[in-house]
Design a protein around this motif. Structure first.
Motif, PDB file in Angstrom:
ATOM      1  N   GLN A 179      10.152 -27.964  33.865  1.00  0.00           N
ATOM      2  CA  GLN A 179       9.456 -26.988  33.011  1.00  0.00           C
ATOM      3  C   GLN A 179       8.356 -27.686  32.219  1.00  0.00           C
ATOM      4  OE1 GLN A 179       8.478 -23.838  32.288  1.00  0.00           O
ATOM      5  NE2 GLN A 179      10.555 -23.116  31.939  1.00  0.00           N
ATOM      6  N   SER A 180       8.673 -28.845  31.660  1.00  0.00           N
ATOM      7  CA  SER A 180       7.667 -29.590  30.895  1.00  0.00           C
ATOM      8  C   SER A 180       6.489 -29.948  31.779  1.00  0.00           C
ATOM      9  CB  SER A 180       8.270 -30.876  30.332  1.00  0.00           C
ATOM     10  OG  SER A 180       9.278 -30.578  29.416  1.00  0.00           O
ATOM     11  N   VAL A 181       6.786 -30.377  32.983  1.00  0.00           N
ATOM     12  CA  VAL A 181       5.726 -30.766  33.904  1.00  0.00           C
ATOM     13  C   VAL A 181       4.860 -29.561  34.242  1.00  0.00           C
ATOM     14  CG1 VAL A 181       5.262 -31.500  36.268  1.00  0.00           C
ATOM     15  CG2 VAL A 181       6.903 -32.732  34.881  1.00  0.00           C
ATOM     16  N   LEU A 182       5.520 -28.428  34.445  1.00  0.00           N
ATOM     17  CA  LEU A 182       4.790 -27.212  34.782  1.00  0.00           C
ATOM     18  C   LEU A 182       3.773 -26.872  33.689  1.00  0.00           C
ATOM     19  CD1 LEU A 182       5.262 -25.455  37.254  1.00  0.00           C
ATOM     20  CD2 LEU A 182       6.479 -23.860  35.792  1.00  0.00           C
ATOM     21  N   ILE A 183       4.215 -26.935  32.449  1.00  0.00           N
ATOM     22  CA  ILE A 183       3.324 -26.607  31.339  1.00  0.00           C
ATOM     23  C   ILE A 183       2.174 -27.609  31.291  1.00  0.00           C
ATOM     24  CG2 ILE A 183       3.196 -26.204  28.845  1.00  0.00           C
ATOM     25  CD1 ILE A 183       6.239 -25.691  28.934  1.00  0.00           C
ATOM     26  N   LEU A 184       2.521 -28.869  31.508  1.00  0.00           N
ATOM     27  CA  LEU A 184       1.487 -29.904  31.510  1.00  0.00           C
ATOM     28  C   LEU A 184       0.460 -29.637  32.618  1.00  0.00           C
ATOM     29  CD1 LEU A 184       0.556 -32.610  30.333  1.00  0.00           C
ATOM     30  CD2 LEU A 184       1.893 -33.738  32.091  1.00  0.00           C
ATOM     31  N   LEU A 185       0.939 -29.192  33.755  1.00  0.00           N
ATOM     32  CA  LEU A 185       0.029 -28.901  34.860  1.00  0.00           C
ATOM     33  C   LEU A 185      -0.961 -27.825  34.466  1.00  0.00           C
ATOM     34  CD1 LEU A 185       2.262 -28.887  38.026  1.00  0.00           C
ATOM     35  CD2 LEU A 185       0.670 -30.594  37.215  1.00  0.00           C
ATOM     36  N   GLY A 186      -0.446 -26.806  33.796  1.00  0.00           N
ATOM     37  CA  GLY A 186      -1.329 -25.726  33.357  1.00  0.00           C
ATOM     38  C   GLY A 186      -2.449 -26.271  32.497  1.00  0.00           C
ATOM     39  N   VAL A 187      -2.091 -27.183  31.611  1.00  0.00           N
ATOM     40  CA  VAL A 187      -3.082 -27.741  30.695  1.00  0.00           C
ATOM     41  C   VAL A 187      -4.119 -28.558  31.469  1.00  0.00           C
ATOM     42  CG1 VAL A 187      -3.429 -29.349  28.795  1.00  0.00           C
ATOM     43  CG2 VAL A 187      -1.484 -27.809  28.765  1.00  0.00           C
ATOM     44  N   VAL A 188      -3.652 -29.353  32.392  1.00  0.00           N
ATOM     45  CA  VAL A 188      -4.556 -30.289  33.035  1.00  0.00           C
ATOM     46  C   VAL A 188      -5.389 -29.646  34.139  1.00  0.00           C
ATOM     47  CG1 VAL A 188      -4.699 -32.473  34.233  1.00  0.00           C
ATOM     48  CG2 VAL A 188      -3.018 -32.157  32.455  1.00  0.00           C
ATOM     49  N   LEU A 189      -4.767 -28.726  34.863  1.00  0.00           N
ATOM     50  CA  LEU A 189      -5.487 -28.095  35.962  1.00  0.00           C
ATOM     51  C   LEU A 189      -6.781 -27.455  35.491  1.00  0.00           C
ATOM     52  CD1 LEU A 189      -2.981 -26.217  38.250  1.00  0.00           C
ATOM     53  CD2 LEU A 189      -4.353 -28.215  38.731  1.00  0.00           C
ATOM     54  N   GLY A 190      -6.662 -26.653  34.437  1.00  0.00           N
ATOM     55  CA  GLY A 190      -7.834 -25.928  33.959  1.00  0.00           C
ATOM     56  C   GLY A 190      -8.813 -26.852  33.266  1.00  0.00           C
ATOM     57  N   GLY A 191      -8.320 -27.843  32.651  1.00  0.00           N
ATOM     58  CA  GLY A 191      -9.197 -28.756  31.919  1.00  0.00           C
ATOM     59  C   GLY A 191      -8.681 -28.901  30.514  1.00  0.00           C
ATOM     60  N   MET A 192      -8.085 -30.072  30.232  1.00  0.00           N
ATOM     61  CA  MET A 192      -7.458 -30.190  28.926  1.00  0.00           C
ATOM     62  C   MET A 192      -8.492 -30.219  27.813  1.00  0.00           C
ATOM     63  SD  MET A 192      -5.976 -33.906  29.693  1.00  0.00           S
ATOM     64  CE  MET A 192      -6.831 -34.956  30.814  1.00  0.00           C
ATOM     65  N   GLY A 193      -8.100 -29.676  26.685  1.00  0.00           N
ATOM     66  CA  GLY A 193      -8.986 -29.646  25.542  1.00  0.00           C
ATOM     67  C   GLY A 193      -9.937 -28.472  25.556  1.00  0.00           C
ATOM     68  N   LYS A 194      -9.952 -27.726  26.663  1.00  0.00           N
ATOM     69  CA  LYS A 194     -10.885 -26.600  26.746  1.00  0.00           C
ATOM     70  C   LYS A 194     -10.093 -25.302  26.815  1.00  0.00           C
ATOM     71  CE  LYS A 194     -12.516 -29.219  30.035  1.00  0.00           C
ATOM     72  NZ  LYS A 194     -13.217 -29.730  31.217  1.00  0.00           N
ATOM     73  N   ILE A 195     -10.255 -24.465  25.819  1.00  0.00           N
ATOM     74  CA  ILE A 195      -9.419 -23.262  25.740  1.00  0.00           C
ATOM     75  C   ILE A 195      -9.524 -22.386  26.994  1.00  0.00           C
ATOM     76  CG2 ILE A 195      -8.971 -21.155  24.432  1.00  0.00           C
ATOM     77  CD1 ILE A 195      -9.704 -22.719  21.911  1.00  0.00           C
ATOM     78  N   PRO A 196     -10.747 -22.045  27.429  1.00  0.00           N
ATOM     79  CA  PRO A 196     -10.801 -21.209  28.641  1.00  0.00           C
ATOM     80  C   PRO A 196     -10.170 -21.912  29.834  1.00  0.00           C
ATOM     81  CG  PRO A 196     -12.991 -21.551  27.708  1.00  0.00           C
ATOM     82  CD  PRO A 196     -12.077 -22.405  26.930  1.00  0.00           C
ATOM     83  N   GLY A 197     -10.342 -23.210  29.901  1.00  0.00           N
ATOM     84  CA  GLY A 197      -9.756 -23.972  30.994  1.00  0.00           C
ATOM     85  C   GLY A 197      -8.247 -23.879  30.989  1.00  0.00           C
ATOM     86  N   VAL A 198      -7.675 -24.038  29.809  1.00  0.00           N
ATOM     87  CA  VAL A 198      -6.213 -23.986  29.704  1.00  0.00           C
ATOM     88  C   VAL A 198      -5.708 -22.598  30.087  1.00  0.00           C
ATOM     89  CG1 VAL A 198      -4.292 -24.126  28.099  1.00  0.00           C
ATOM     90  CG2 VAL A 198      -6.116 -25.801  27.994  1.00  0.00           C
ATOM     91  N   ILE A 199      -6.465 -21.557  29.687  1.00  0.00           N
ATOM     92  CA  ILE A 199      -6.046 -20.197  30.042  1.00  0.00           C
ATOM     93  C   ILE A 199      -6.046 -20.043  31.568  1.00  0.00           C
ATOM     94  CG2 ILE A 199      -6.671 -17.762  29.884  1.00  0.00           C
ATOM     95  CD1 ILE A 199      -7.754 -18.396  27.067  1.00  0.00           C
ATOM     96  N   ILE A 200      -7.092 -20.541  32.187  1.00  0.00           N
ATOM     97  CA  ILE A 200      -7.146 -20.461  33.644  1.00  0.00           C
ATOM     98  C   ILE A 200      -5.996 -21.239  34.269  1.00  0.00           C
ATOM     99  CG2 ILE A 200      -8.473 -21.238  35.648  1.00  0.00           C
ATOM    100  CD1 ILE A 200     -10.954 -20.445  34.131  1.00  0.00           C
ATOM    101  N   GLY A 201      -5.705 -22.401  33.675  1.00  0.00           N
ATOM    102  CA  GLY A 201      -4.581 -23.192  34.166  1.00  0.00           C
ATOM    103  C   GLY A 201      -3.290 -22.398  34.128  1.00  0.00           C
ATOM    104  N   ALA A 202      -3.060 -21.694  33.011  1.00  0.00           N
ATOM    105  CA  ALA A 202      -1.837 -20.899  32.878  1.00  0.00           C
ATOM    106  C   ALA A 202      -1.805 -19.778  33.911  1.00  0.00           C
ATOM    107  CB  ALA A 202      -1.736 -20.322  31.467  1.00  0.00           C
TER     108      ALA A 202
END
Lengths: 238, 328, 304, 382, 258
Positions: free
Chosen positions: B263-286
């Motif tokens: 589960q932790s890894v999954l959440i981390l993936l969401g953050v990194v896939l979209g682009g960490m530090g970037k709100i729209p990126g993180v939303i896309i990641g999720a």
């Protein structure tokens, strides 16, 4: 330029956004000692790093023994006999002195030859032999420099690039190192020496170049440079 | 840092006319697009079935979790492999308080915030001086510890977890249908965006960025890096904790199996896939995180495989994440 | 059983378990030491090693039987194959990422890990496969402590591999180059060392050690599964950090220590099987707080 | 400047593309949710991915086989059955998504339920939608409390299993037992019930332990158990880890009774544990291997899917048949009517035996049996 | 009055003595220099002063209080700011954001204020911006404030570091080789700037430099170190004529190389 073992033509190098070398040309003849002088950040180390292949130049050409080595990877340049002793010595701390020296002959497969060269290094630097099984991290600054030069000699160099060998050394050690450089030169090794200690370097050298912000501003034979007032000024101010 | 936030386009972009997407470049038109998207999000329950709602609720839920972790990973640059622990703290606080002590759901939220802060300080306090790779293993260990504690204690219901967690009600209206929860999580996600945005563009947000880019220089500027990192940790923990509260209320049953390393890894993936530090990126990641496995359900057991391959390709070609970098 | 016997038996258990951890931890530590990458996929390479060993054994057993000779041959085959796979992964997934942000490369490693485990899952339909070998329960009874011959052979093999690695790293030029690269890559280039080639060699050795542990585990425990690398990967990672990541003797020490911690943790009142993982992770965290470099890790002096 | 501008525009385009991609994905979801109208839609909820995929797929096959047979025989109330699978992946979150998917697709009823943990939160969803649900395998006692009246368990519950287990231990003269579970809801539930029952009887549980999923080496645990010298060891969890534990227990010289719960009822356990498994007891729900009534099913299954049916195939098959029977009796697809008909079941006899329900919607008569491993095979323990 | 006083400072790494019994002080309102050849230990002295290295012995007294072995951020808050030899800018951030980092320790808005965007928080943000812009203006690169730091020329990047240090409102500014990599014109501007900082902002300055010419032009007090030890101290003329200094920089005249 006949007899030149190393030729640099219009070399330009960028370090990230910084334009470190802005078109440098010079040459080194076989058997010579040539010195590059200049203040911190003038581009001396960058020049050496570009020649030995650690960084890629943006433009220009480097020829060693007549062969273009501008795009050659560092480990192949070493095999041609061009050895760079980097600034700060970069010895392998955590490994023994012997191991450091052995790594110098990494390209060599001949055990016999390796032993011979090792003997030669120990002859020049008896202090290293005494401590050969000790961790090199515990050597003093001067001994570290000796190890760095000794390590480079294990490769049987034709041309040695020395980056500030006197840095941080006590005066008597500086003299020691300089004597060793002369001895190597007499044994047939061509030397390109980067120094901050201008007086010492010019005493040794046949020719010298002064760099400022990535350009050669003064060049000439060592004798002339030694007597040039502007050099003294550049280092000590008005 | 990304200034081209979906919510607040800067004036810099307004001035470049031309091109096929010309009209998108004006702030007004972008607002129109956003409004349409917002309206779609708002009226989704009226036009879709429960399955779509369930999945979209899950999307909003992960948006909140990812934004929370983004504060730790994206803003402060700390690798956290045990974020599920904070999420667990929130879920169990709500679960235990409502089912064992009959506390009203809404009152459990401040309690969850409190315990999340405690958890953040307990784990962050002593470890934030560590090098980032070690921080990874410590957070991983912490995540496992929390899960094992939840599994072993009587009060957490052991391995079977807690069931029959009360559904919350608001002014006498019981939040029980999936469409209700859809709105609850939509509001939470928006709130998470808002808070993230405000934090990012504040003194604190800048301090996180300074520490992320160069700890020593930041410290030389008078920034207490340990305190600043701890701040990120604690705020990230609060996000996770609050998300956990609502998760417990929605699922009505929680068990340690939800709060695993995966589960932790999954959440981390969401953050990194979209682009960490970037709100729209993180939303896309999720979005990608939740939608991808759903849409590709037909691939059966190999869909995670496909997901992982896509992830690898994204990392190789866009190591900074999907969302484009700001160029200046 | 007297308390003394129990503790002795647990000591033996811990050492056996620890030698597996150590073998896997070595690969973690070697890769980390040389390119500062936490290779999350390492546990999965252990798993792949077991599967390739299984395949090899099923192909070979009609020819040379499935006893020790067969196991040894398939172990060698599997080590070579997985070693090459490790190099391939390094080239495709890690090499291009070396200049990317640190987090991105960690994610890449996670992705590789997921690809490997889910790939095997798709291939095997998530089934547990049973090794056909049965190595028997005969063993030595030393007082009340019982150790099977199989366990002895496995620990012996692990010890042999670790000694071999130690000798390789300290006595050969390639081994020395490996250690030197971990210290200073630029200086290595100036010695004429082809850095990328040595890095590939490191991956080869590290992953083939994991593969050897994988097939040993497969034959010893008797079953293999796509998910078997996860737990041991985690444990080996912990072991490597406890010992001081980047340090080869540290990984061995860390592995043995973790094995002992777990087996004694099981026996200690109020800890037991329920809390033993909390116990070992707790010790890990405490150790890192008070000695952040691990037991044998080196402190680095940073230059301003 | 122009370059900057171009880059910006490119960014813009990328962002727009990405937004469209999300839109597309959401639209895709809509399409997923909408399934073509069928005569009679029955949902199957099992894990077809994840760690329990093998068992889940086996159940799915069995349910599909039952549906095919029903359809060949003219269907239900003249309608042909169409199945639709929702994958819970043995994970609570995925389970709720799967349940919502089935409910949204307007299934008339659902058969399935393997992992108790994943099934638990779905009860609320099926309950709210009033969908009749026959739980074929999941049997945690927690399911009983969470049941909203629409779900029926045709697998005997943990209580029944514990009764069977305790009976065996007593018969074999055990005084001290060790109970080991795997840290998940199902096996912990079973372990707890056993512990409570055994201590209630005034006997001693000398070890109550947990094994972490995926760990291979249990030697430390084995030493601990051996030192407590139990007369019986009861493993309440699944076969994969159980096999390793049995092997290591026997290897370390433990010679007394070993019993395993229904989660370990698999030929794989015997395959992995090898000769160590000889004489191990297993409490089992009815499986096809020894059910006389399951002969045809067994043959059919093998013919259709080219593999052996696993532990829960029979119950899953019965579940589908029971559901069809209830719909026939209800005479319509009205959900309330089906639920009522399910509750009134008395005359249905599946391959696993006759079915009727208690007031808690659990199976009235325990169908647990005791198996023993002999020559690498599970046999009925006479 | 001495603003900074270093007494018997000693530092060693892995058995290597980097600084030995170093004593010197910096008068309030002066421009002082610490010079010495490469590897003499100048930067190590700075790192001890600013808390990045923990000295093994000796005392550092700043503004009347001991700051030995304090954490760097605390020392900065006390009023000592520094620049780095190898630029340590926050490369991906804008110039203004870089400078704003300096104001961090002089402001206080926290998370709640940021989320609610309270009046106090907004006022503070405005103040930060205004002050940082004035710092940028002072060093002459206000026009560059919205550019990403890494895109600036080397000389301008140096100025960003300066402005950033000024934004911490220091009493003492430590400059680590400010002239490294600058050309002649830039050096002239630098000299001017150093003097302006002292004269207009009343900030005491201690600089490490290699370029003797520059040092001689600006400093009132020069401390020369070599091998971590003080070898000379005095004004420009004294130092220039000190035989030990000449020796350290040019190498010994009398020694013959064999």
């Amino acid at each position: 330029m006949s007899g030149a073992i190393l030729e640099i033509e219009n070399l330009e190098t960028h370090y990230g956004k910084i334009h470190a070398l802005r078109g440098i040309s010079f040459s080194v003849k076989a058997g010579e000692i040539v010195t590059l002088l200049g203040a911190n950040g003038a581009g001396k180390s960058t020049t050496l790093r570009t020649i030995s292949g650690l960084i890629r130049s943006t433009s220009g050409a480097i020829r060693f023994k007549g062969e273009d080595i501008t795009r050659k990877p560092a480990h192949d340049i070493v095999k041609m006999g061009l050895i760079h002793v980097p600034e700060g010595r970069k010895i392998f701390k955590g490994m023994t002195i012997l191991e450091n020296l052995e790594l110098g002959s990494f390209t060599l497969d001949d055990e016999e030859e390796r032993r011979k060269r090792l003997e030669h290094v120990f002859e020049i630097f008896p202090v290293l032999e005494e401590r050969k099984h000790r961790d090199s991290a515990f050597l003093s600054g001067g001994e570290q420099q000796m190890l760095a030069i000794g390590r480079s000699m294990m490769t049987d160099p034709t041309l040695l690039l020395l980056d500030e060998p006197s840095m941080g050394l006590a005066p008597f050690l500086v003299q020691e190192i300089m004597k060793i450089i002369l001895r190597l030169n007499k044994e047939g090794v061509t030397i390109l020496l980067v120094e901050q200690n201008a007086k010492v370097a010019l005493k040794l050298a046949d020719n010298g170049y002064v760099l400022e912000t990535g350009k050669i501003v003064i060049e000439g034979d060592a004798q002339t440079l030694r007597e040039d007032e502007s050099i003294v000024k550049a280092y000590l101010g008005e | 840092m990304d200034r081209i936030d979906a919510k607040a386009p800067t004036s810099a972009e307004v001035t470049h006319p031309g091109g096929p997407l010309r009209w998108l470049e004006s702030q007004k038109n972008r607002l129109i697009v956003l409004s349409v998207l917002a309206l779609m999000a708002m009226f989704l329950p009226l036009i879709s079935n429960n399955y779509v709602l369930e999945v979209m609720t899950n999307v909003w839920f992960y948006v909140m979790l990812c934004l929370g972790l983004n504060i730790v990973v994206g803003y402060a640059g700390l690798l956290d492999l045990g974020y599920a622990a904070f999420f667990a703290v929130g879920a169990y606080t709500t679960g235990i308080l409502t089912s064992h002590f009959g506390v009203n759901f809404w009152l459990t939220i401040p309690a969850a915030v409190f315990f999340s802060i405690c958890a953040g300080v307990i784990i962050g306090g002593p470890t934030l001086r560590l090098r980032s790779d070690y921080l990874a293993i410590v957070t991983l260990g912490f995540g496992e510890i929390v899960r094992i504690i939840a599994r072993n204690l009587e009060i957490t219901g052991g391995a079977s977890g807690l069931i029959g967690i009360e559904k919350p009600s608001l002014f006498g209206f019981e939040i029980s249908q999936i469409s209700h929860f859809y709105y609850v999580f939509l509001v939470l996600a928006c709130l998470a965006c808002f808070v993230s945005y405000r934090l990012q563009h504040s003194r604190l947000g800048r301090a996180w960025q300074y520490v992320r880019e160069d700890e020593d220089a930041a410290e030389a500027m008078g920034i207490d890096r340990v305190a600043i990192k701890l701040y990120a940790y604690v705020i990230g923990a609060i996000f996770g904790g609050v998300a956990g509260c609502f998760f417990a209320a929605k699922m009505t049953a929680i068990s340690p199996e939800t709060f695993t390393f995966q589960q932790s890894v999954l959440i981390l993936l969401g953050v990194v896939l979209g682009g960490m530090g970037k709100i729209p990126g993180v939303i896309i990641g999720a979005f990608a995180l939740v939608l991808f496995p759903e849409v590709f359900r037909d691939l059966g057991s190999s869909r995670i495989l496909v997901f992982a391959i896509v992830m690898l390709v994204i990392m190789l070609y866009r190591p900074e994440g999907i969302w484009p970098e700001k160029k200046s | 059983m007297s308390i003394q016997d129990i503790l002795l038996q647990q000591l033996a258990n811990g050492l056996i378990l620890g030698s597996f951890y150590a073998l896997v931890a070595l690969g973690y530590t070697m890769v980390y030491g040389i390119i500062k990458l936490l290779n999350f996929a390492h546990g999965d390479l252990y798993m792949i090693g077991a599967f390739i060993g299984f395949l090899a054994l099923s192909v070979l057993s009609p020819l040379i039987g499935d006893s020790w000779v067969g196991i040894l041959c398939s172990m060698v085959l599997s080590m070579i194959a997985v070693g090459l796979l490790g190099v391939l992964i390094q080239r495709i997934a890690y090499q291009p990422m070396l200049t990317a942000p640190r987090l991105s490369i960690l994610i890449t490693a996670l992705a590789v890990s997921m690809i490997l485990s889910n790939g095997v899952m798709a291939f095997t339909d998530g089934e547990y496969l049973a090794f056909s070998t049965d190595l028997g329960y005969e063993g030595l009874e030393l007082g009340n402590v019982f150790i099977t011959y199989t366990q002895m052979v496995l620990v012996g093999a692990a010890a042999l591999l670790m000694t071999g690695l130690y000798l390789f790293v300290h006595r050969t030029m390639y081994g020395k180059a490996m250690r030197a690269i971990a210290i200073d890559q630029d200086a290595c280039r100036l010695m004429g060392i082809h850095v990328n080639r040595i890095i590939a060699l490191t991956f080869f050795i590290g992953t083939s050690l994991a593969a050897s542990a994988g097939i040993m585990a497969g034959t010893y425990y008797g079953s293999i599964h796509f998910f078997m690398g996860f737990v041991i990967g985690l444990k080996a990672f912990t072991a490597a950090v406890i010992g001081g990541i980047g340090s080869i003797p540290g990984a061995m020490l860390g592995g043995l220590l973790l094995g002992l911690l777990e087996s004694f943790g099981t026996q200690i009142p109020f800890i037991g099987t329920e809390w033993k993982d909390v116990f070992s992770f707790g010790i890990l965290i405490l150790l890192l707080v008070f000695k952040p470099t691990g037991i044998l890790g080196r402190t680095e002096i940073e230059r301003m | 400047m122009i370059e900057n501008h171009l880059i910006k525009k490119e960014n813009q385009m990328r962002k727009t593309l990405m937004l469209s991609a999300i839109g597309g994905a959401v639209a895709g979801l809509f399409l997923c949710g909408q399934v073509m109208a069928a005569d009679l839609k029955i949902g199957i909820m099992v894990p077809t991915t994840g760690s329990e995929a093998t068992s889940g797929k086996d159940m799915e096959n069995a349910i599909k086989l039952a549906a095919m047979e029903i359809n060949d025989g003219g269907g239900v109330l003249g309608m042909q059955i169409e199945t639709m699978t929702g994958d819970d992946a043995c994970d609570p979150q995925q389970g709720t998504a799967a349940a919502s998917k089935l409910v949204s697709a307007d299934v008339a009823a659902v058969v399935g339920g393997y992992c108790s943990g994943a099934t638990l939160p779905t009860l609320k969803i099926y309950g709210d939608a009033n969908v009749p649900f026959v739980i074929a395998a999941a049997n945690s006692t927690k399911l009983i409390d969470a049941n909203m009246g629409n779900a029926y368990q045709i697998n005997s519950t943990g209580f029944d299993q514990v009764a069977t287990a305790v009976e065996l231990f007593e018969k074999q003269g055990a005084q001290k037992i060790a109970v080991i579970h795997q840290g998940d809801g199902y096996s912990e539930d079973l372990a707890k019930l056993t512990r409570d029952k055994w201590t209630e009887m005034g006997k001693e549980v000398v070890a109550y332990e947990v094994v972490n999923k995926g760990e291979q080496d249990h030697s430390a645990l084995v030493t601990r158990i051996k030192s407590k010298a139990p007369d019986a060891v009861f493993w309440t969890a699944y076969y994969a880890d159980g096999a390793l534990l049995i092997k290591q227990l026997r290897q370390a010289g433990y010679r007394n009774l070993i019993a395993v719960g229904d989660g370990s009822n698999s030929p794989k356990l015997l395959e992995i544990a090898g000769k160590a498994a000889e004489g191990v007891y297993c409490f089992s729900n009815p499986t096809v291997d020894y059910l006389p009534a399951a002969k045809d099913f067994h043959a059919n299954y093998k013919k259709t899917f080219n593999q052996e049916p696993d532990a829960y195939a029979a119950l899953a098959y019965d579940g589908m048949k029971l559901m069809a029977d209830a719909i026939n009796r209800a005479g319509s697809t009205d959900k309330d009517a089906i639920i009522k008909a399910l509750g009134e079941t008395t005359s249905f006899t599946g391959i696993a035996g006759p079915v009727s329900f208690t007031d808690k919607n659990t199976l009235a008569r325990s169908n647990f049996v005791t198996l023993i491993a002999k020559d690498g095979k599970w046999m009925l323990n006479e | 009055m001495a603003l900074l006083k270093v007494e018997n400072l000693g530092l060693s790494f892995a058995g290597l003595q980097v600084i030995k019994e170093l004593n010197f002080s910096v008068e309030k309102g002066s421009i002082a220099s610490l010079i010495g050849p490469n590897g003499a230990g100048k930067t190590s002295v700075f790192n001890c002063l600013t808390g990045f290295y923990k000295p093994n012995s000796g005392q550092i007294i700043f503004d009347g209080k001991g700051i030995t072995r304090k954490r760097p951020y605390k020392i900065t808050r006390r009023g000592m700011a520094r620049t780095f030899q190898n630029l340590r800018l926050f490369k991906k951030m804008t110039v203004l954001e870089n400078v704003m980092s300096g104001m961090h320790c002089r402001t206080s808005a926290g998370a709640i204020g940021a989320i609610l965007r309270t009046g106090a928080q907004r006022r503070e943000e405005a103040e930060i911006k205004e002050f940082c812009e004035s710092c940028l203006d002072f060093v002459g690169i206000l026009d560059e404030k919205d550019r990403t730091a890494s895109n600036l020329s080397y000389g301008h990047q140096r100025r960003v570091e300066w402005a950033r240090a000024l934004a911490t409102r220091p009493k003492l500014l430590l400059l680590d080789e400010p002239a490294a990599g600058l050309n002649f014109d830039e050096k002239q501007q630098l000299i001017e700037l150093i003097k302006r900082i002292r004269d207009e902002l009343n900030i005491t300055i201690l600089l490490i430099e290699h370029d003797m010419g520059l040092v001689m032009k600006v400093s009132e007090m020069i401390t020369v170190i070599d091998y971590g030890q003080k070898i000379a101290q005095g004004n420009a003329e004294d130092v220039q004529n000190d035989p030990r200094v000449i020796e350290a920089y040019l190498g010994r005249e009398e020694d013959e190389v064999a």
